[in-house]
Design a protein around this motif. Structure first.
Motif, short mmCIF file in Angstrom:
data_model
loop_
_atom_site.label_atom_id
_atom_site.label_comp_id
_atom_site.label_asym_id
_atom_site.label_seq_id
_atom_site.Cartn_x
_atom_site.Cartn_y
_atom_site.Cartn_z
N ARG A 24 0.83 -1.21 0.00
CA ARG A 24 0.00 0.00 0.00
C ARG A 24 0.87 1.26 0.00
NH1 ARG A 24 -5.27 0.85 2.02
NH2 ARG A 24 -5.84 3.04 1.65
N ALA A 25 1.97 1.22 0.73
CA ALA A 25 2.83 2.41 0.82
C ALA A 25 3.66 2.62 -0.44
CB ALA A 25 3.78 2.26 2.02
N ALA A 26 4.04 1.53 -1.09
CA ALA A 26 4.87 1.64 -2.30
C ALA A 26 4.41 0.56 -3.29
CB ALA A 26 6.34 1.45 -1.95
N PRO A 27 3.30 0.80 -3.98
CA PRO A 27 2.69 -0.24 -4.81
C PRO A 27 3.53 -0.69 -6.01
CG PRO A 27 1.60 1.87 -5.13
CD PRO A 27 2.51 2.04 -3.96
N THR A 28 4.64 -0.03 -6.26
CA THR A 28 5.48 -0.44 -7.38
C THR A 28 6.56 -1.44 -6.97
OG1 THR A 28 7.00 1.41 -7.00
CG2 THR A 28 5.17 1.78 -8.50
#
Length: 249
Positions: free
Chosen positions: A242-246
């Motif tokens: 969620r914080a860094a979806p990549t």
């Protein structure tokens, strides 16, 4: 923001659980902020041996039960959650019952039709939910609680609160209502509670279970992630995604 720039606070006790949490967050490509909010202090007590059912609620409790030399005998061993069940088996215990819902409510629902007139031993920390005791008593059980260990806030905890207050914390993984309370107490001691809560509003906040969500939200902390299962690995993966979806790229 790249994943490596994503700071994720983990509040596990300073033992293998914290080391595993740090390794997991690193393996997901994020930067862990290790800030233990719980310290385990054993009481020296052991679960009773004369109960019809014995309920253990944590991995720590399973390990301490073995350290005290507890032997289940004829009791029906009940574990809240797969992690607790796994820890009991690792200590050489057979596990008879695990509720579908890994919570005090789930355990009450599982045992409600079984324990009328039975002796039920609940072996856990000093911060266990009253829901479990009240629910079992309402089902007709004779309930005894043994406090195997106390949970206290470690001296010096709260570095993550400072990061949150300054806007430098991207995510946090709360594993119990007590970790929420201790985070806020550490922030209060530093005079930054309001800023820390405001900082969490700009971060991804994950919690294990509805009781922890309720505690966080009652203190003004918005919750973004609650995993389906009460499992830290599942929580951390969901929070980082969620914080860094990549991070899958």
């Amino acid at each position: 923001m790249t994943t490596r720039d994503t700071t994720v606070a983990v509040f596990r006790p300073d033992d293998e659980r914290l080391r595993d949490a740090v390794e997991l967050v690193e393996s997901l490509g994020a930067t862990p902020v290790a800030d233990p909010m719980l310290e385990v202090r054993e009481t020296g007590a052991s679960p009773r041996t004369d109960a019809d059912y014995t309920v253990l609620t944590s991995k720590t409790g399973a390990e301490i039960a073995r350290e005290t030399g507890w032997e289940p005998g004829e009791t029906t061993v009940c574990a809240i959650g797969s992690a607790t069940a796994g820890a009991l088996r690792e200590q050489g215990y057979d596990v008879d019952l695990v509720p579908d819902e890994f919570s005090s409510t789930g355990m009450v629902e599982l045992l409600a039709e079984r324990v009328d007139g039975a002796r039920v031993e609940v072996a856990r920390s000093d911060h266990g939910s009253q829901v479990l005791l009240d629910g079992l008593e309402a089902a007709g059980a004779y309930v005894h609680e043994t406090v195997l260990y106390e949970l206290v806030r470690p001296e010096g905890a709260g570095g993550s609160a400072e990061l949150a207050a300054s806007g430098d914390l991207d995510a946090a993984c709360f594993t119990s209502s007590l970790t929420v309370a201790n985070f806020l107490a550490a922030a209060e001691e530093r005079g930054i509670r309001a800023d820390a809560v405001a900082g969490l509003a700009d971060a991804v906040v994950g919690v294990i279970g509805e009781p922890t969500r309720e505690t966080a939200e009652s203190e003004g902390i918005a919750v973004d992630v609650v995993p389906e299962n009460a499992d830290f690995d599942e929580l951390a993966c969901a929070v980082v995604e969620r914080a860094a979806p990549t991070y899958h790229d």
